[in-house]
Design an enzyme around this catalytic site. Structure first.
Site, PDB file in Angstrom:
ATOM      1  N   TYR A 146       3.232   8.831  -6.240  1.00 43.60           N
ATOM      2  CA  TYR A 146       2.206   8.528  -5.243  1.00 43.60           C
ATOM      3  C   TYR A 146       2.792   7.564  -4.230  1.00 43.60           C
ATOM      4  O   TYR A 146       3.416   6.565  -4.604  1.00 43.60           O
ATOM      5  CB  TYR A 146       0.997   7.891  -5.928  1.00 43.60           C
ATOM      6  CG  TYR A 146      -0.112   7.454  -4.982  1.00 43.60           C
ATOM      7  CD1 TYR A 146      -0.856   8.395  -4.269  1.00 43.60           C
ATOM      8  CD2 TYR A 146      -0.417   6.109  -4.817  1.00 43.60           C
ATOM      9  CE1 TYR A 146      -1.885   7.998  -3.411  1.00 43.60           C
ATOM     10  CE2 TYR A 146      -1.448   5.702  -3.964  1.00 43.60           C
ATOM     11  CZ  TYR A 146      -2.172   6.645  -3.266  1.00 43.60           C
ATOM     12  OH  TYR A 146      -3.184   6.247  -2.433  1.00 43.60           O
ATOM     13  N   ASP A 241      10.371   3.806  -2.800  1.00 38.15           N
ATOM     14  CA  ASP A 241       9.025   3.255  -2.713  1.00 38.15           C
ATOM     15  C   ASP A 241       8.858   2.311  -3.903  1.00 38.15           C
ATOM     16  O   ASP A 241       8.567   2.735  -5.013  1.00 38.15           O
ATOM     17  CB  ASP A 241       7.979   4.377  -2.741  1.00 38.15           C
ATOM     18  CG  ASP A 241       6.557   3.819  -2.677  1.00 38.15           C
ATOM     19  OD1 ASP A 241       6.403   2.582  -2.729  1.00 38.15           O
ATOM     20  OD2 ASP A 241       5.618   4.630  -2.580  1.00 38.15           O
ATOM     21  N   LYS A 269       1.714  -4.559  -3.022  1.00 41.14           N
ATOM     22  CA  LYS A 269       1.214  -5.156  -4.258  1.00 41.14           C
ATOM     23  C   LYS A 269       1.686  -6.614  -4.470  1.00 41.14           C
ATOM     24  O   LYS A 269       1.113  -7.500  -3.869  1.00 41.14           O
ATOM     25  CB  LYS A 269       1.528  -4.236  -5.437  1.00 41.14           C
ATOM     26  CG  LYS A 269       0.812  -2.878  -5.238  1.00 41.14           C
ATOM     27  CD  LYS A 269       0.700  -1.972  -6.408  1.00 41.14           C
ATOM     28  CE  LYS A 269      -0.288  -0.853  -6.104  1.00 41.14           C
ATOM     29  NZ  LYS A 269       0.276   0.479  -5.949  1.00 41.14           N
TER      30      LYS A 269
HETATM   31  C1  LIG Z   1      -0.045   1.469  -4.773  1.00 42.29           C
HETATM   32  C2  LIG Z   1       1.065   2.280  -4.250  1.00 42.29           C
HETATM   33  C3  LIG Z   1       1.105   2.701  -2.914  1.00 42.29           C
HETATM   34  C4  LIG Z   1      -0.036   2.505  -1.978  1.00 42.29           C
HETATM   35  O1  LIG Z   1      -0.305   1.176  -1.693  1.00 42.29           O
HETATM   36  P1  LIG Z   1      -1.744   0.788  -1.113  1.00 42.29           P
HETATM   37  O2  LIG Z   1      -1.620  -0.677  -0.864  1.00 42.29           O
HETATM   38  O3  LIG Z   1      -2.734   1.162  -2.162  1.00 42.29           O
HETATM   39  O4  LIG Z   1      -1.926   1.567   0.136  1.00 42.29           O
HETATM   40  C5  LIG Z   1       2.245   3.357  -2.473  1.00 42.29           C
HETATM   41  N1  LIG Z   1       3.268   3.604  -3.292  1.00 42.29           N
HETATM   42  C6  LIG Z   1       3.260   3.219  -4.584  1.00 42.29           C
HETATM   43  C7  LIG Z   1       4.445   3.500  -5.450  1.00 42.29           C
HETATM   44  C8  LIG Z   1       2.147   2.564  -5.114  1.00 42.29           C
HETATM   45  O5  LIG Z   1       2.132   2.237  -6.411  1.00 42.29           O
END
Ligand SMILES: *Cc1c(COP(=O)(O)O)cnc(C)c1O
Length: 430
Positions: A146, A241, A269
């Site tokens: 994701y 990511d 995060k």
């Molecule tokens: C949480 C997450 C996102 C999205 O971040 P948001 O702050 O919710 O938009 C993107 N990539 C990864 C790997 C994530 O865990």
């Protein structure tokens, strides 16, 4: 041992009348596990409290950010002070430079970086930069990863989408999704074959180096190294990511732990310390394409917000102390042993995976290498387990495809209580 959820249930009813599904982010709605969500009143350290006065040991930690535990005194104090100076200026502040320098020190591959307001913005912007730099349109992602909810990234996107059986969201034009090529994670041969066919038309590869959005799936030995080699050969930008893995797998993320240097990195995060922050960055020649240095446009009214920067700086200050990760890893390891032992004693077949401070228990006896393996695990059994744990005062993420998180605030007593709850819950769901 049913929970008293009276106030939460009333609030959920009210919320559903005005907010889609009653929630501002889908997985919060408990659809995958049944029942209705807890409405939270407050949180402190390792504990979270709902509006009915129930206390839980929290392993969701706002889906990862609260690595120091909730309401850490140093972060709260710094935020109080910052608030008095003003909450947003729409102009540069010293705080942005300070946090950027702290991030670059931990992630030297991010030679130049920019702050945004979420992980979604970070990945969306990184991909735009990669496309602008390479002048290519196609991107590659992996099933079960994701990367936020930007159009074109909502293809086979793990937990949220998987939970609801919507692999690709309506509302995303087919033309966008057409430029997103999807491959299974941990399958280097598939990637090599794709590149042999069309490598020179691919702008970038985006990957969760450890897949936290399908639980916790580790890369096979040589997989990330292989991706690095092949992308280099075809001039493809490799984007890690690390929105979840950043400061979680290690202080320097997965790239430090696995010794891979990606071209670009996305964070979020943890670097916001509980406030909305994301960041993207990478090789200078790519990042100089971003406006106003270059022509690739990307902006944000609240980007680099002083409160968000303050929470991030205070969090990283504590994380960068010499002993912090030793403690975090020891706690995570203790929880791992406790959960594995509970499953063994209760005689329930599970597979447990952990990468630093993130972990997942799958209800299966087979190893998990990719999303289709994760999808075959016993999600109904997980849903029951989740409910039993909640009744015993342990808050896990409400989906079989989510990672759990450890914080600095979790104590041995918390871990012991979690182990007892897990043993009883495993017994109860057999
Ligand atoms: C949480 C997450 C996102 C999205 O971040 P948001 O702050 O919710 O938009 C993107 N990539 C990864 C790997 C994530 O865990």
């Amino acid at each position: 041992m049913a929970l008293n959820q009276k106030k939460s249930n009333e609030l959920f009813k009210k919320a559903k009348r005005i907010i889609p599904g009653g929630v501002n982010s889908p997985v919060r709605a408990f659809k995958a596990v049944g029942g209705s969500p807890l409405f939270i009143e407050s949180a402190k350290g390792s504990k979270i409290y709902d509006v009915d006065g129930n206390e839980y040991i929290d392993y969701v930690l706002s889906w990862g950010p609260m690595i120091l535990g909730h309401s850490h005194p140093a972060v709260v104090k710094a935020l109080q002070k910052a608030t008095e100076k003003g909450t947003s200026f729409g102009a540069p502040t010293p705080l942005e430079v300070e946090l950027a320098e702290m991030v670059r020190k931990a992630y030297p591959s991010m030679e130049i970086l920019r702050m945004v307001n979420s992980g979604t913005e970070a990945t969306m912007s990184a991909i735009r930069a990669a496309r602008g730099f390479t002048e290519r349109d196609k991107i590659v992602k992996f099933e079960g990863c994701y990367h936020g909810h930007a159009d074109g990234l909502l293809v086979k996107a793990g937990s949220g989408a998987a939970t609801f059986g919507v692999p690709t969201s309506p509302g995303v034009p087919k033309d966008y999704a057409r430029n997103t090529l999807t491959l299974p994670y941990n399958d280097l041969k598939a990637f090599k074959q794709l590149c042999e066919k069309t490598g020179k038309s691919i702008a970038c590869v985006i990957i969760e180096p450890v897949v936290g959005n399908s639980g916790c799936i580790l890369p096979r030995p040589g997989y990330l190294e292989g991706l690095r080699k092949i992308t280099q050969k075809y001039g493809i930008i490799l984007i890690f990511d690390e929105v979840m893995t950043g400061f979680r797998v290690s202080y320097g993320g997965a790239q430090k732990a696995f010794r891979i240097k990606p071209d670009m990195t996305c964070l979020g995060k943890v670097i916001g310390g509980g406030l909305p922050v994301g960041a993207y960055g990478g090789r200078e020649e790519i990042m100089r394409k971003i406006a106003p240095d270059g022509p690739v446009y990307q902006a944000g009214t609240l980007s680099g917000n002083p409160l968000a920067m303050t929470a991030g700086i205070e969090t990283l200050k504590i994380l960068s102390k010499p002993d912090t990760y030793k403690q975090l890893m020891a706690k995570s390891k203790a929880l791992e042993e406790a959960l594995k032992d509970a499953a063994r004693r209760a005689d329930v077949k599970t597979k447990f995976y952990r990468a630093g401070t993130m972990f997942c228990t799958y209800f299966t006896d087979k190893e998990i290498y990719n999303f289709s393996d994760a999808a075959k695990t016993d999600t109904a059994m997980f849903a029951k387990f989740f409910r039993k744990m909640l009744e015993r005062g342990v808050n896990l993420a409400p989906s079989a495809f989510e990672a759990g998180f450890m914080s600095l605030a979790h104590s041995q007593a918390d871990i012991n209580k979690t182990a007892r709850a897990a043993y009883e819950s495993f017994k109860a769901v057999k």
